[in-house]
Design an enzyme around this catalytic site. Sequence first.
Site, mmCIF file in Angstrom:
data_model
loop_
_atom_site.group_PDB
_atom_site.id
_atom_site.type_symbol
_atom_site.label_atom_id
_atom_site.label_comp_id
_atom_site.label_asym_id
_atom_site.label_seq_id
_atom_site.Cartn_x
_atom_site.Cartn_y
_atom_site.Cartn_z
ATOM 1 N N LYS A 85 0.841 -1.202 0.000
ATOM 2 C CA LYS A 85 0.000 0.000 0.000
ATOM 3 C C LYS A 85 0.871 1.245 0.000
ATOM 4 O O LYS A 85 1.715 1.436 0.872
ATOM 5 C CB LYS A 85 -0.920 0.014 1.225
ATOM 6 N N ASP A 183 17.930 -0.306 -8.044
ATOM 7 C CA ASP A 183 17.959 -0.125 -6.579
ATOM 8 C C ASP A 183 18.185 -1.451 -5.860
ATOM 9 O O ASP A 183 17.472 -1.778 -4.908
ATOM 10 C CB ASP A 183 16.667 0.532 -6.106
#
Length: 344
Positions: A85, A183
């Site tokens: 979320k 990343d």
Amino acid sequence: MSLCLGTSESSKKAEKRKFMLKNGKFLLQKLIASCNGDYNPIQNFTAQELKAATNNYDPEKVITKDLLYKLYKGFLQDRPISVMKFGGNLNSEEYCCFNCIAFASQMSHKNILKFVGCCLETELPILVFEFVACGTLADRIHDPNGSQLEPFLMKHRLKVAMEIANAVAYLHVGFSRPIVFRDIKPSTILFQEQNVAKFFDFCVAISIPEGKTHVNDNNKVIGTYGFIAPEYISTANCNEKSDVYSFGAFLLELLTGKRISYSSCFENGEEYFLQELVMKSIESNSFKEIVDPIIVGEEGLWPEKEKQLLSYTQLAIKCLSKSGQDRPTMVQVAKQLRQLHKSI
């Protein structure tokens, strides 16, 4: 009173419909741009389902969190799931949210967290993945005392390094346009079981355009300090070798248990970053001092074990070469790690 409730319910339905249309349009554009016409079925979930699955996003159910999102443990339709979320800040999170869906939905690799589906009826989509239970690799190596799991030995670390190398190599060679993750770091690796690692979080991944050797994302440099390749910083151009550099930094964190930005003062007052500390320890024959004590263990470093660790460290340093041309490919890195893993 009934009129007010009806109006409120109607307003909620209208808002959900607005978000679904907007999010669906944006997601479709992303999928068309990144999936090369491949069909990727995406399961749809309702906001109410995911709210119930996570006990209204109970903080106690957070597996890991980033500046942009939180990943929750959930239980839905008689099976455990993970729910991602985002915070709702459209300016910084909309791109990452849809980017994550577009790339995660293409993945089919045993060491990449499986994307299940999403909910489009909220302001930002909510993502659903397969279940993970044991936190991140960062938790295991930077806070070993906080883990209830068995000691994270070198054989376990080599297994994780080998499997994540395979996953990154898959991104680089398994698609018609190479995908650069941008990343790679311990916090983007989750554990489904005690030592079963899953690569995760495609928020800033990017594809190299067909016929090109690198990609420039509007002159933006994206990543985490200490893991970003020097040529990417200076030019804003990134490619597969940018990921190799990040992977080298990741290997050093895995070996030492220290963060890549770790520094320590020596007698002359100078500060050294982790890569420099490791190289200095090799030169001064004090290699044992930089290795995570859990790896060294009570039996210490016998000659064969030290030789294996030095080979591992030399591979990491090769990945951290200042020039991308001097770095190996991820396929080569995965192959060497596989050989090291077999030797242990």
